[in-house]
Design a protein around this motif. Structure first.
Motif, PDB file in Angstrom:
ATOM      1  N   CYS A  92       0.833  -1.210   0.000  1.00  0.00           N
ATOM      2  CA  CYS A  92       0.000   0.000   0.000  1.00  0.00           C
ATOM      3  C   CYS A  92       0.865   1.257   0.000  1.00  0.00           C
ATOM      4  CB  CYS A  92      -0.945  -0.009   1.194  1.00  0.00           C
ATOM      5  SG  CYS A  92      -2.107   1.374   1.175  1.00  0.00           S
ATOM      6  N   GLU A  93       1.932   1.264   0.786  1.00  0.00           N
ATOM      7  CA  GLU A  93       2.833   2.422   0.819  1.00  0.00           C
ATOM      8  C   GLU A  93       3.437   2.692  -0.556  1.00  0.00           C
ATOM      9  OE1 GLU A  93       5.862   2.159   3.795  1.00  0.00           O
ATOM     10  OE2 GLU A  93       4.398   2.027   5.423  1.00  0.00           O
ATOM     11  N   TYR A  94       3.906   1.639  -1.204  1.00  0.00           N
ATOM     12  CA  TYR A  94       4.494   1.810  -2.537  1.00  0.00           C
ATOM     13  C   TYR A  94       3.443   2.275  -3.541  1.00  0.00           C
ATOM     14  CZ  TYR A  94       9.144   0.050  -1.469  1.00  0.00           C
ATOM     15  OH  TYR A  94      10.411  -0.093  -0.980  1.00  0.00           O
ATOM     16  N   ARG A  95       2.244   1.716  -3.451  1.00  0.00           N
ATOM     17  CA  ARG A  95       1.181   2.141  -4.369  1.00  0.00           C
ATOM     18  C   ARG A  95       0.819   3.609  -4.154  1.00  0.00           C
ATOM     19  NH1 ARG A  95      -2.647  -3.271  -4.474  1.00  0.00           N
ATOM     20  NH2 ARG A  95      -1.597  -4.199  -6.262  1.00  0.00           N
ATOM     21  N   MET A  96       0.726   4.023  -2.904  1.00  0.00           N
ATOM     22  CA  MET A  96       0.365   5.420  -2.637  1.00  0.00           C
ATOM     23  C   MET A  96       1.470   6.376  -3.089  1.00  0.00           C
ATOM     24  SD  MET A  96      -2.685   5.418  -1.574  1.00  0.00           S
ATOM     25  CE  MET A  96      -2.840   4.060  -2.724  1.00  0.00           C
ATOM     26  N   GLN A  97       2.700   5.960  -2.887  1.00  0.00           N
ATOM     27  CA  GLN A  97       3.834   6.771  -3.339  1.00  0.00           C
ATOM     28  C   GLN A  97       3.802   6.922  -4.858  1.00  0.00           C
ATOM     29  OE1 GLN A  97       7.611   5.121  -2.205  1.00  0.00           O
ATOM     30  NE2 GLN A  97       8.777   6.606  -3.375  1.00  0.00           N
ATOM     31  N   ARG A  98       3.567   5.815  -5.548  1.00  0.00           N
ATOM     32  CA  ARG A  98       3.527   5.866  -7.019  1.00  0.00           C
ATOM     33  C   ARG A  98       2.317   6.653  -7.512  1.00  0.00           C
ATOM     34  NH1 ARG A  98       5.936   6.830 -11.394  1.00  0.00           N
ATOM     35  NH2 ARG A  98       5.263   5.615 -13.187  1.00  0.00           N
ATOM     36  N   ALA A  99       1.182   6.498  -6.851  1.00  0.00           N
ATOM     37  CA  ALA A  99      -0.011   7.263  -7.231  1.00  0.00           C
ATOM     38  C   ALA A  99       0.259   8.758  -7.091  1.00  0.00           C
ATOM     39  CB  ALA A  99      -1.207   6.849  -6.367  1.00  0.00           C
ATOM     40  N   ALA A 100       0.872   9.159  -5.988  1.00  0.00           N
ATOM     41  CA  ALA A 100       1.185  10.578  -5.781  1.00  0.00           C
ATOM     42  C   ALA A 100       2.148  11.079  -6.858  1.00  0.00           C
ATOM     43  CB  ALA A 100       1.780  10.786  -4.389  1.00  0.00           C
ATOM     44  N   VAL A 110      -7.422   9.411 -12.865  1.00  0.00           N
ATOM     45  CA  VAL A 110      -7.282   8.675 -11.611  1.00  0.00           C
ATOM     46  C   VAL A 110      -7.587   7.195 -11.839  1.00  0.00           C
ATOM     47  CG1 VAL A 110      -8.144   8.437  -9.248  1.00  0.00           C
ATOM     48  CG2 VAL A 110      -7.786  10.717 -10.221  1.00  0.00           C
ATOM     49  N   GLU A 111      -8.556   6.913 -12.681  1.00  0.00           N
ATOM     50  CA  GLU A 111      -8.906   5.524 -12.975  1.00  0.00           C
ATOM     51  C   GLU A 111      -7.733   4.802 -13.642  1.00  0.00           C
ATOM     52  OE1 GLU A 111     -10.906   8.181 -13.556  1.00  0.00           O
ATOM     53  OE2 GLU A 111     -12.337   7.715 -11.960  1.00  0.00           O
ATOM     54  N   GLN A 128      -7.922   4.202  -0.269  1.00  0.00           N
ATOM     55  CA  GLN A 128      -6.571   4.169   0.310  1.00  0.00           C
ATOM     56  C   GLN A 128      -5.900   5.535   0.277  1.00  0.00           C
ATOM     57  OE1 GLN A 128      -4.868   1.747   1.864  1.00  0.00           O
ATOM     58  NE2 GLN A 128      -6.629   0.394   1.719  1.00  0.00           N
ATOM     59  N   PHE A 129      -6.077   6.252  -0.823  1.00  0.00           N
ATOM     60  CA  PHE A 129      -5.446   7.558  -0.974  1.00  0.00           C
ATOM     61  C   PHE A 129      -5.996   8.534   0.059  1.00  0.00           C
ATOM     62  CE2 PHE A 129      -4.110  11.513  -2.870  1.00  0.00           C
ATOM     63  CZ  PHE A 129      -2.915  11.195  -3.496  1.00  0.00           C
ATOM     64  N   ASN A 130      -7.310   8.512   0.232  1.00  0.00           N
ATOM     65  CA  ASN A 130      -7.944   9.394   1.220  1.00  0.00           C
ATOM     66  C   ASN A 130      -7.489   9.041   2.631  1.00  0.00           C
ATOM     67  OD1 ASN A 130      -9.563  11.490   2.059  1.00  0.00           O
ATOM     68  ND2 ASN A 130     -11.393  10.220   2.195  1.00  0.00           N
ATOM     69  N   ALA A 131      -7.354   7.766   2.921  1.00  0.00           N
ATOM     70  CA  ALA A 131      -6.895   7.346   4.248  1.00  0.00           C
ATOM     71  C   ALA A 131      -5.451   7.788   4.489  1.00  0.00           C
ATOM     72  CB  ALA A 131      -7.004   5.828   4.391  1.00  0.00           C
ATOM     73  N   ARG A 132      -4.630   7.746   3.460  1.00  0.00           N
ATOM     74  CA  ARG A 132      -3.210   8.092   3.598  1.00  0.00           C
ATOM     75  C   ARG A 132      -2.952   9.597   3.611  1.00  0.00           C
ATOM     76  NH1 ARG A 132       1.996   5.440   2.598  1.00  0.00           N
ATOM     77  NH2 ARG A 132       3.436   7.145   2.891  1.00  0.00           N
ATOM     78  N   PHE A 133      -3.587  10.314   2.681  1.00  0.00           N
ATOM     79  CA  PHE A 133      -3.295  11.736   2.500  1.00  0.00           C
ATOM     80  C   PHE A 133      -4.386  12.677   3.009  1.00  0.00           C
ATOM     81  CE2 PHE A 133      -0.763   9.623  -0.822  1.00  0.00           C
ATOM     82  CZ  PHE A 133       0.493  10.116  -0.507  1.00  0.00           C
ATOM     83  N   ASN A 138      -8.066  13.528  -6.793  1.00  0.00           N
ATOM     84  CA  ASN A 138      -8.341  14.769  -7.542  1.00  0.00           C
ATOM     85  C   ASN A 138      -8.043  16.008  -6.707  1.00  0.00           C
ATOM     86  OD1 ASN A 138      -9.138  13.693 -10.063  1.00  0.00           O
ATOM     87  ND2 ASN A 138     -11.119  13.139  -9.192  1.00  0.00           N
ATOM     88  N   GLU A 139      -8.390  15.976  -5.424  1.00  0.00           N
ATOM     89  CA  GLU A 139      -8.077  17.104  -4.543  1.00  0.00           C
ATOM     90  C   GLU A 139      -6.568  17.281  -4.416  1.00  0.00           C
ATOM     91  OE1 GLU A 139     -11.981  16.949  -1.582  1.00  0.00           O
ATOM     92  OE2 GLU A 139     -10.186  15.805  -1.071  1.00  0.00           O
ATOM     93  N   TYR A 140      -5.847  16.171  -4.349  1.00  0.00           N
ATOM     94  CA  TYR A 140      -4.392  16.217  -4.278  1.00  0.00           C
ATOM     95  C   TYR A 140      -3.813  16.870  -5.525  1.00  0.00           C
ATOM     96  CZ  TYR A 140       0.412  14.405  -3.816  1.00  0.00           C
ATOM     97  OH  TYR A 140       1.765  14.280  -3.719  1.00  0.00           O
ATOM     98  N   ARG A 141      -4.267  16.427  -6.689  1.00  0.00           N
ATOM     99  CA  ARG A 141      -3.777  16.992  -7.958  1.00  0.00           C
ATOM    100  C   ARG A 141      -4.116  18.476  -8.051  1.00  0.00           C
ATOM    101  NH1 ARG A 141      -5.055  13.597 -13.079  1.00  0.00           N
ATOM    102  NH2 ARG A 141      -2.908  12.868 -12.887  1.00  0.00           N
ATOM    103  N   ASN A 142      -5.334  18.848  -7.656  1.00  0.00           N
ATOM    104  CA  ASN A 142      -5.725  20.259  -7.697  1.00  0.00           C
ATOM    105  C   ASN A 142      -4.884  21.100  -6.751  1.00  0.00           C
ATOM    106  OD1 ASN A 142      -7.682  19.761  -9.622  1.00  0.00           O
ATOM    107  ND2 ASN A 142      -9.317  19.507  -8.101  1.00  0.00           N
ATOM    108  N   ALA A 143      -4.575  20.558  -5.583  1.00  0.00           N
ATOM    109  CA  ALA A 143      -3.737  21.289  -4.613  1.00  0.00           C
ATOM    110  C   ALA A 143      -2.342  21.508  -5.183  1.00  0.00           C
ATOM    111  CB  ALA A 143      -3.651  20.530  -3.296  1.00  0.00           C
ATOM    112  N   LEU A 144      -1.812  20.536  -5.900  1.00  0.00           N
ATOM    113  CA  LEU A 144      -0.497  20.686  -6.519  1.00  0.00           C
ATOM    114  C   LEU A 144      -0.522  21.717  -7.638  1.00  0.00           C
ATOM    115  CD1 LEU A 144       0.691  16.985  -6.758  1.00  0.00           C
ATOM    116  CD2 LEU A 144       1.556  18.745  -5.221  1.00  0.00           C
TER     117      LEU A 144
END
Length: 147
Positions: A92-100, A110-111, A128-133, A138-144
């Motif tokens: 999960c950590e590796y997936r979230m890192q790669r997703a980010a 996102v799909e 998972q993304f919401n739980a981690r970040f 989409n909110e993450y991408r918009n914030a960036l």
């Protein structure tokens, strides 16, 4: 020993710039301590980095065990002993890192990112993304993009 002796000398002699010297010596001491511990841990983490970088899309405990010739139960215990985490947590950590990374550096949906990093359904990535970040992808991408 040399660093300890120098630290003691600097703290007792109180010559000019002794605080700066103490800070520098402490930095050196910490570097030496990390260097002595790092090779085993670094080698272990590179092993997992390589696996997840190359096989993230199909990564699973069973796949990992097959790739390296382990029984799944042994692989599970070994990962936990070496990293302090369950295989699923590490994955999960590796997936979230790669997703980010993909959210910040690509225009992929996102799909598509979800499928790229091994999720069979995009909702798993959202959860998972919401739980981690604490936000959706989409909110993450918009914030960036607002930076």
């Amino acid at each position: 020993e040399y660093l300890f002796i120098r630290l003691l000398r600097e703290s007792h002699m109180r010559e000019a710039y002794h605080q700066t010297a103490i800070s520098a010596l402490l930095s050196l001491l910490f570097c030496e301590l990390v260097r002595r511990r790092e090779p085993k841990e670094a080698a272990r983490m590179h092993f997992y980095d390589d696996y997840f970088r190359n096989d993230l899309k199909q990564a699973s405990l069973d796949h990992f065990a097959r790739e390296y010739g382990y029984a799944p139960a042994y692989a599970s215990r070994s990962v936990k002993r070496q990293t302090g985490k369950k295989f699923s947590e590490l994955l999960c950590e590796y997936r979230m890192q790669r997703a980010a990374e993909l959210l910040s550096s690509s225009d992929m949906s996102v799909e598509d990112i979800a499928f790229e990093i091994g999720y069979k359904v995009p909702s798993a990535l959202y959860r998972q993304f919401n739980a981690r970040f604490g936000m959706t992808p989409n909110e993450y991408r918009n914030a960036l993009n607002k930076r």
